[in-house]
Design a protein around this motif. Structure first.
Motif, PDB file in Angstrom:
ATOM      1  N   GLY A 120      -5.847  -5.909 -19.949  1.00 57.85           N
ATOM      2  CA  GLY A 120      -5.215  -5.127 -18.924  1.00 57.85           C
ATOM      3  C   GLY A 120      -5.071  -5.741 -17.658  1.00 57.85           C
ATOM      4  O   GLY A 120      -5.810  -6.532 -17.289  1.00 57.85           O
ATOM      5  N   VAL A 121      -4.287  -5.603 -16.876  1.00 63.36           N
ATOM      6  CA  VAL A 121      -4.310  -5.640 -15.279  1.00 63.36           C
ATOM      7  C   VAL A 121      -4.975  -4.643 -14.685  1.00 63.36           C
ATOM      8  O   VAL A 121      -4.697  -3.521 -14.543  1.00 63.36           O
ATOM      9  CB  VAL A 121      -2.908  -6.072 -14.973  1.00 63.36           C
ATOM     10  N   MET A 122      -5.985  -4.831 -13.883  1.00 67.64           N
ATOM     11  CA  MET A 122      -6.862  -4.105 -12.989  1.00 67.64           C
ATOM     12  C   MET A 122      -6.476  -4.258 -11.577  1.00 67.64           C
ATOM     13  O   MET A 122      -6.232  -5.005 -10.954  1.00 67.64           O
ATOM     14  CB  MET A 122      -8.262  -4.308 -13.246  1.00 67.64           C
ATOM     15  N   ALA A 123      -6.495  -2.979 -10.880  1.00 71.34           N
ATOM     16  CA  ALA A 123      -6.430  -2.885  -9.472  1.00 71.34           C
ATOM     17  C   ALA A 123      -7.795  -2.227  -9.126  1.00 71.34           C
ATOM     18  O   ALA A 123      -7.857  -0.698  -9.257  1.00 71.34           O
ATOM     19  CB  ALA A 123      -5.202  -2.131  -8.982  1.00 71.34           C
ATOM     20  N   GLY A 124      -8.734  -2.776  -8.768  1.00 68.92           N
ATOM     21  CA  GLY A 124     -10.136  -1.988  -8.640  1.00 68.92           C
ATOM     22  C   GLY A 124     -10.632  -1.904  -9.989  1.00 68.92           C
ATOM     23  O   GLY A 124     -10.759  -2.562 -10.846  1.00 68.92           O
ATOM     24  N   ARG A 125     -10.848  -0.584 -10.027  1.00 72.49           N
ATOM     25  CA  ARG A 125     -11.242   0.148 -11.451  1.00 72.49           C
ATOM     26  C   ARG A 125     -10.273   0.587 -12.460  1.00 72.49           C
ATOM     27  O   ARG A 125     -10.596   1.161 -13.303  1.00 72.49           O
ATOM     28  CB  ARG A 125     -12.363   1.085 -11.375  1.00 72.49           C
ATOM     29  N   GLN A 126      -9.143   0.660 -11.738  1.00 72.52           N
ATOM     30  CA  GLN A 126      -7.856   1.333 -12.432  1.00 72.52           C
ATOM     31  C   GLN A 126      -7.137   0.207 -13.038  1.00 72.52           C
ATOM     32  O   GLN A 126      -6.675  -0.581 -12.680  1.00 72.52           O
ATOM     33  CB  GLN A 126      -7.065   2.056 -11.237  1.00 72.52           C
ATOM     34  N   VAL A 127      -6.855   0.597 -14.137  1.00 72.41           N
ATOM     35  CA  VAL A 127      -5.834  -0.067 -15.030  1.00 72.41           C
ATOM     36  C   VAL A 127      -4.335   0.138 -14.752  1.00 72.41           C
ATOM     37  O   VAL A 127      -4.067   1.344 -14.977  1.00 72.41           O
ATOM     38  CB  VAL A 127      -5.924   0.159 -16.740  1.00 72.41           C
ATOM     39  N   ILE A 128      -3.733  -0.787 -14.368  1.00 74.74           N
ATOM     40  CA  ILE A 128      -2.365  -0.522 -13.698  1.00 74.74           C
ATOM     41  C   ILE A 128      -1.325  -1.070 -14.638  1.00 74.74           C
ATOM     42  O   ILE A 128      -0.191  -0.932 -14.729  1.00 74.74           O
ATOM     43  CB  ILE A 128      -2.073  -1.003 -12.306  1.00 74.74           C
ATOM     44  N   HIS A 129      -1.840  -1.681 -15.551  1.00 75.85           N
ATOM     45  CA  HIS A 129      -1.118  -2.282 -16.839  1.00 75.85           C
ATOM     46  C   HIS A 129      -1.702  -2.685 -18.151  1.00 75.85           C
ATOM     47  O   HIS A 129      -2.458  -3.519 -18.035  1.00 75.85           O
ATOM     48  CB  HIS A 129      -0.155  -3.600 -16.305  1.00 75.85           C
ATOM     49  N   MET A 130      -1.184  -2.250 -19.186  1.00 71.24           N
ATOM     50  CA  MET A 130      -2.084  -2.638 -20.668  1.00 71.24           C
ATOM     51  C   MET A 130      -1.020  -3.430 -21.239  1.00 71.24           C
ATOM     52  O   MET A 130       0.196  -2.838 -21.511  1.00 71.24           O
ATOM     53  CB  MET A 130      -2.261  -1.606 -21.367  1.00 71.24           C
ATOM     54  N   ALA A 131      -1.350  -4.988 -21.381  1.00 70.34           N
ATOM     55  CA  ALA A 131      -0.361  -5.825 -22.066  1.00 70.34           C
ATOM     56  C   ALA A 131      -0.142  -5.340 -23.545  1.00 70.34           C
ATOM     57  O   ALA A 131      -0.965  -4.792 -24.029  1.00 70.34           O
ATOM     58  CB  ALA A 131      -0.907  -7.003 -21.679  1.00 70.34           C
TER      59      ALA A 131
END
Length: 327
Positions: A120-131
């Motif tokens: 997944g692509v993270m922004a801090g602790r937040q997942v912003i995209h699950m591949a």
């Protein structure tokens, strides 16, 4: 295709034509080297690498650099990868796997192969995209390469679409960002070889938050237009700053001054390093002309006579030094 995208394609094409007809080979070779360093600096800095352009240049020249070993390895890998631009074909999947192997050698275990797990692509602790799941990656990448081989889209468009779809698939365990940017540059370099040395990545680094927002917006809209528009803006800016301008008419005295400035320096320090004792002559022949041409600036412009006054290179001065200085 939006009017904005069409306008940017036309503007980039015009700028590239202008850059192509330049015949000053010595100047272009120097510019190519500087741009290659900027390209690698920008792409790796996005991923958290802290090495400076000067340190990357030192590695390029084979000099020892005191820095974290992993970051030095990243630079060496990137230099090796960009050296293979003339060999790889952007439509060939095994070339992409080889590029990933070279970029990630010594950094991860799965260098040169598609991932076996979820990412997944993270922004801090937040997942912003699950591949997409790992088992779908080979098919998705095969479809993407088939599209690239058959599309009649302009290379500026096709390279941006490939870049976006590649990041959406996120086919590798690590190194997806630098691979996506590398492969877009490779697609563009097959359209025009100058793109092998145009530092698009450095512009992306300067607009890193916009880069990620454009990726997210395209995913939200299921439309790659926001990302295409962003990348074309970065490409146009990179092409524009890569066009060598005619050298300013700089006197030998001003040239000497520009080559000795290191950071911020006082008048006394500058005179000392230049070996000059006559204050009036230094001011008239060195300092004032450099200030008038915008090649240096005061640190305290509102207090020109302050005893704390110092001088530093401007962006214009640094650019002149890169292109026409002896260093």
């Amino acid at each position: 295709m939006t009017p904005e995208i069409q306008d940017r394609v036309a503007a980039i094409s015009d700028a590239i034509r202008h850059l192509t007809v330049l015949t000053d080979q010595a100047r272009m070779l120097r510019l190519r080297r500087a741009n290659r360093v900027r390209t690698i600096y920008g792409s790796l800095a996005i991923e958290g690498n802290t090495l400076s352009e000067a340190q990357i240049t030192a590695i390029l020249e084979g000099r020892r650099v005191i820095a974290p070993p992993r970051e030095v390895q990243e630079v060496k890998n990137a230099l090796s990868a960009y050296d293979r631009f003339e060999i790889w074909q952007p439509e060939i999947e095994k070339d992409l796997l080889e590029a990933h192997r070279i970029l990630m050698t010594g950094l991860i275990d799965e260098a040169g192969i598609y991932r076996h797990g979820g990412v997944g692509v993270m922004a801090g602790r937040q997942v912003i995209h699950m591949a997409p799941p790992a088992e779908r990656v080979p098919q998705l990448m095969g479809d993407l390469f088939s599209w690239l081989t058959t599309t009649d889209a302009h290379p500026l468009i096709a390279s941006s679409v490939f870049h976006y779809e590649f990041e959406f698939i996120h086919p590798f365990a690590d190194g997806n960002g630098r691979m996506g940017r590398l492969w877009q540059s490779l697609i563009l370099a097959r359209w025009n070889p100058l793109f092998a040395d145009i530092p698009v990545e450095s512009l992306v680094f300067e607009h890193q938050n916009e880069y990620y927002r454009a990726l997210q917006e395209s995913t939200r809209l299921t439309d790659s237009a926001p990302f295409i528009s962003f990348m074309l803006r970065m490409i146009l800016a990179a092409v524009s700053v890569s066009v060598p301008q005619d050298a300013p008419q700089v006197s030998p005295q001003v040239s000497k001054l520009l080559t000795v400035i290191r950071g911020e320096m006082s008048r006394e320090a500058l005179q000392s390093v230049l070996g000059l004792s006559d204050r009036k002559s230094f001011r008239r022949r060195y300092l004032l002309p450099a200030l008038a041409d915008g090649l240096i600036e005061m640190t305290l412009p509102d207090k020109p006579n302050s005893r704390l006054q110092q001088y530093r290179l401007t962006d214009k001065g640094r650019q002149w030094l890169k292109q026409y200085g002896d260093g």
